[in-house]
Structure formats: structure tokens, C-alpha cells
Design a protein around this motif. Sequence first.
Motif, PDB file in Angstrom:
ATOM      1  N   UNK A  71       0.855  -1.186   0.000  1.00 55.19           N
ATOM      2  CA  UNK A  71       0.000   0.000   0.000  1.00 55.19           C
ATOM      3  C   UNK A  71       0.895   1.241   0.000  1.00 55.19           C
ATOM      4  N   UNK A  72       0.642   2.125  -0.949  1.00 53.72           N
ATOM      5  CA  UNK A  72       1.410   3.377  -1.033  1.00 53.72           C
ATOM      6  C   UNK A  72       0.444   4.530  -0.777  1.00 53.72           C
ATOM      7  N   UNK A  86      -4.694  -1.568  -7.784  1.00 54.72           N
ATOM      8  CA  UNK A  86      -5.858  -0.792  -7.341  1.00 54.72           C
ATOM      9  C   UNK A  86      -5.428   0.655  -7.135  1.00 54.72           C
ATOM     10  N   UNK A  87      -6.349   1.559  -7.509  1.00 53.45           N
ATOM     11  CA  UNK A  87      -6.091   2.980  -7.310  1.00 53.45           C
ATOM     12  C   UNK A  87      -5.634   3.684  -8.579  1.00 53.45           C
ATOM     13  N   UNK A 109      -0.421  -0.497 -14.511  1.00 53.37           N
ATOM     14  CA  UNK A 109       0.707   0.372 -14.840  1.00 53.37           C
ATOM     15  C   UNK A 109       1.927  -0.031 -14.013  1.00 53.37           C
ATOM     16  N   UNK A 110       3.104   0.056 -14.636  1.00 52.36           N
ATOM     17  CA  UNK A 110       4.358  -0.297 -13.959  1.00 52.36           C
ATOM     18  C   UNK A 110       4.854   0.909 -13.171  1.00 52.36           C
ATOM     19  N   UNK A 121      -4.169   7.109  -3.328  1.00 52.06           N
ATOM     20  CA  UNK A 121      -3.579   5.909  -2.728  1.00 52.06           C
ATOM     21  C   UNK A 121      -3.466   4.815  -3.787  1.00 52.06           C
ATOM     22  N   UNK A 122      -2.384   4.044  -3.730  1.00 46.49           N
ATOM     23  CA  UNK A 122      -2.149   2.968  -4.693  1.00 46.49           C
ATOM     24  C   UNK A 122      -1.905   1.662  -3.954  1.00 46.49           C
ATOM     25  N   UNK A 123      -2.348   0.592  -4.580  1.00 49.05           N
ATOM     26  CA  UNK A 123      -1.970  -0.740  -4.124  1.00 49.05           C
ATOM     27  C   UNK A 123      -1.207  -1.394  -5.269  1.00 49.05           C
ATOM     28  N   UNK A 124       0.011  -1.839  -4.981  1.00 48.85           N
ATOM     29  CA  UNK A 124       0.825  -2.447  -6.022  1.00 48.85           C
ATOM     30  C   UNK A 124       1.224  -3.857  -5.610  1.00 48.85           C
TER      31      UNK A 124
END
Length: 556
Positions: A71-72, A86-87, A109-110, A121-124
Motif C-alpha cells: 500500500x502506497x 488498485x487505485x 501500470x508499472x 492511494x495505490x496498491x501495487x
Amino acid sequence: MPSASANGSKRRLSHFFFALALALEAWSLGRARRAVAALMEIAPDSARIRDAAGVEKDVPVAEVAVGTHVIVPPGGKIPLDGYVVAGTSAVNQAPITGESVPVTVTQDAVVYAGTINGMGALEIVTTRPASDTTLARIVRMVGEAQSKRAPSEQWVERFARIYTPVVMALSLAAFLVPPLLLGGSWAAWFYQALVLLVIACPCALVISTPVSIVAGLTGAARRGVLIKGGVHLETPARLTAIAMDKTGTLTLGRPKVIEIIPIGTRSESELLSFAAAVEARSEHPIARAILAIAAERGIDVVPAKDVTAVPGLGVVGKINDRHVWVGSAIYLEQRLGGGDSEKLTTALKRIAGAGLTGIAVWESMTVIGLIAVGDAVRPEARLIVAQLHALGIAQVVMLTGDARAPAEAIAHETGVDEVYAELLPEQKVEAIERLVAQHGLVAMVGDGVNDAPAMARASLGIAMGAIGSDAAIETADIALMQDDLSQLPWLIRHSRATLTIIRQNIGFSLAVKLVFGGLTLLGMASLWGAIAADVGASLLVVLNGLRLIDRDQQAR
């Protein structure tokens, strides 16, 4: 004996110059290595992961396995390479790709370790461990590229290793041969042997090169060009190709409004006023570009009310009780609900074809115009490229992590010969290696962390020092501290002038020694004449070298 004392002092001086040069070289290498190690500080030490049970916790990045969900948060740094699951957000990828404008990332997306997340917020899902991220590979590549470069040619030392025993042998022969074979006087030929030793002392030769180089380095520093050693001062004179980064090198490295396109009845001023009002409190680079042109045109900006950011898509606010939206092309497609669609489509295609970013502005549900934003080209860039060609540089190449469309647009505008776009740092290194194989001596000009490996691999690394990262400046052999690209042609001319003066000094020193050596063998030289010639030659080569401090080299 005065002559022996003078010779001993000058030899000690020459040894001091060599020792100082070696110490400076070791110090510079140590600083470069420390700067490379500091690159790892760009990435955070810990990552917030989500385990199989859905529990979130912070763990050291070194313990995060491939395939872990991370989670970022908004504004946080991305800890590891991965892809978005996600995000939606805008990510500042400048530390890795050099992209001047934050990149919108959505699902799949990379993303790269060390890049900076925007407002969403991003989930990678991680794709590489901490030891093998793109950032970690940059650190390794800098070290590997530096180890590939051959050591500088220490021609003075090689010459002295041959010259000194030859002179000693000639002096011994001058002392022994005439008395033994020709019946000459031992005292007279001992005196001539001493004269030959004095005049053959390589002091003028040894001093001429370091003095000229120190003067050349000083003259460059006074122009705001920091050169890390004599070998790097000589290299520009022999360059046959130059590779340049785009963002921050050929361009100013920051977004700028290139065009304002009203659609409908609104004027350019009204369109710009609405966009600036919505973006008034934003710190986004594009928002700052819009506010900058509004201030330039004297538009009084009153911040919009109820401003809300939609991460990665746009911003909405109220102006006179009407909703005004400012958003990306993706957002435009989602919100489009009126306006001249044919004119809008044509304008969007034209903006994309020019390699610019289109920002849409619409009032309520009607598009009222577009603002084209791009990385502004340095005003002097085209002239600089032309000057480099005139100086004999066979090829000027652009290496950039930016998309191909804006890269080609910048290349066309600046006159660059060839473009390599959408490159990661390791791909820039590969491009440099191909150029080196094709052209020989190649310089790499850049300003960012992502340029450091290519700069280290090139024959000569040149950093835009005023705006460059610490890693780029430390890795580079030369830094243009005033952020002035016009110093690049000057540097080549300065390097050529330095080599010319060094050759003049060497030629003059050798000529003096040959003339007096011949006179000595003919018995026509005196010891005091030899001392005067040796000291005089040393003074003259020093004075000739010092001309480089204040000389303003013109095109040649």
C-alpha cells in the motif's frame, strides 16, 4: 653545487604535482562512490504490506518478497518495483525515467522504487526484491561502467622512464668516449657531461603539462565549468559524438504552457482565468505552469471555492456558483458532455502529435477550451546543437525516458540528429555503448539520477550542475555549474586550446634541449648557459600555460 640543488628542487616540485594529482583523483573517486551509495536513500526503508488475511503492517523493504501487495499512501514514496492493482494517481517518475510531468498510473501500470506518489492511494504488487529494483541496478551500473573505462594515459611518466636512462647514458658517454677514444681532456669532458645533464633535465617538460592543465582548469572554473582532473580537460577536444538527456538538458526541465485553445465563446483570458482559479492552491507542476502564465499575462486570480482533487484525473471547483473542471484527457473522455466535438477532437490530436500534454477546461458539462502543456525547450538549444556540429561533432543524440512523441518534437525543434526515447537507465547505458563502438569518444550530458549510469559509461560525463542531482554531479567528469548549455561548445574550444598550449610547451622544451645538447656535444655550451636555458624554458612554458586562465577561446 648550485646546479644539482636547482635540479633537485625542480624534481621535487614535479613529484609534488604528480602526488597532488593522484590525491585529487582518489578524493574525487571516493566522493563519487559515496554519492552512488547515497542513491539508495531515495527509496524508503520500509513498506506497508497487506498479507493474505488482509492485515496491513510495516516491514523493512529487504524482507518484502516478490508478489507481495504493498500500500502506497498519497504523497508517499514507492518502496519497490511493481505494478498497480488498485487505485489511480499521478506519479513523479523523474528520479528514474527523467519524465518531467507526473505520469498518470492506473491498474496494471508499472511503477518503480524511489518514485513519488501523488494524491491518490495505490496498491501495487511487487515484481522485484529490494536488491534488484531499477534503483538498485542504477547503483550497480554506475560502478560497473566506471570500471570499464581505461586508466588515463600517463605519457609523461612513460616518457621519463625512457628519457632519463637515455640522458644518463649519453652524459656518461660524453664523459668517457672523447678522453678514451679521441684523447680529449678528462676535466673538459667531465664539465661537458655536467652541462649535458643540466640541460637534459626534464623539468620544463614535466612542469609544462601540469601547469597548463591547472591553468586550464582554473580558467574553466572561472566560467562556471567544474572539471575533475586534467584527463577530463583533454577529452572534449577529441569528442566525435555527444548524447544528451532531454529533460533539464535540452529543455528547462519543468512544464510550461505552450498554447491556449478556446472552444466556444470564451476568450483565452477567460479560459486561463478559470483554470488558474481552480488550480490556485495546487502544488502540482502543471498547476504551477498555469499560474505562471496567468501571472505573466496580468490575470488577477481569485481562488475557486469547494475545490476537490480527483487523484490522477483532475480538479473541480466552484466559480460564481458554476462548477469548473480542469482535468486530463482521460478525465475529459469520462466527463465530456458538449462543446464543438470536431474542433475538440482535432485540437487533441494536434496537441498529442506535437508531444504535448492536453489539459481540458470545462464549465458545468461544456468544454470551453484546452491548455497545451509541455517541457519548454531551452531558447539556446538549437544554436548550441548547430555550434557542436560546426566544431566537428559528427552526431548529437537525445537519450530520454520520456515518451517518443514529445522527444521527437524536441529533437525536431533543436536539430538533434537521432532520438532514443522511452529508455530506462540500463537502456541508456546500452545506447551509450553502441555510440562508443560506432564513434569512439562519446560524451553524455544529463542532470538526473537516471542519467548517472550512462554518464559513467560514456567517455566523458557532463552534468548540468545547477539543477542536477548530487549523484549526477558526483558521477560526472565535468559539471556546468551555471546551468548554461552554451558552455558546452566553449568547453570543446577550451580543451583544444589547452592541448595546443601543451603541445607548444612540449615542442619548445624539446627544441631547447636539442639545441643545447648539440652545442654541448660540440663543446660550445657552458654550465651557466645550460642553467639559464633550463630555468628560462621552465619560466616560459609556465607563462605560456597561464594564458589559459583568462583566455576567452573563440570558435576554431
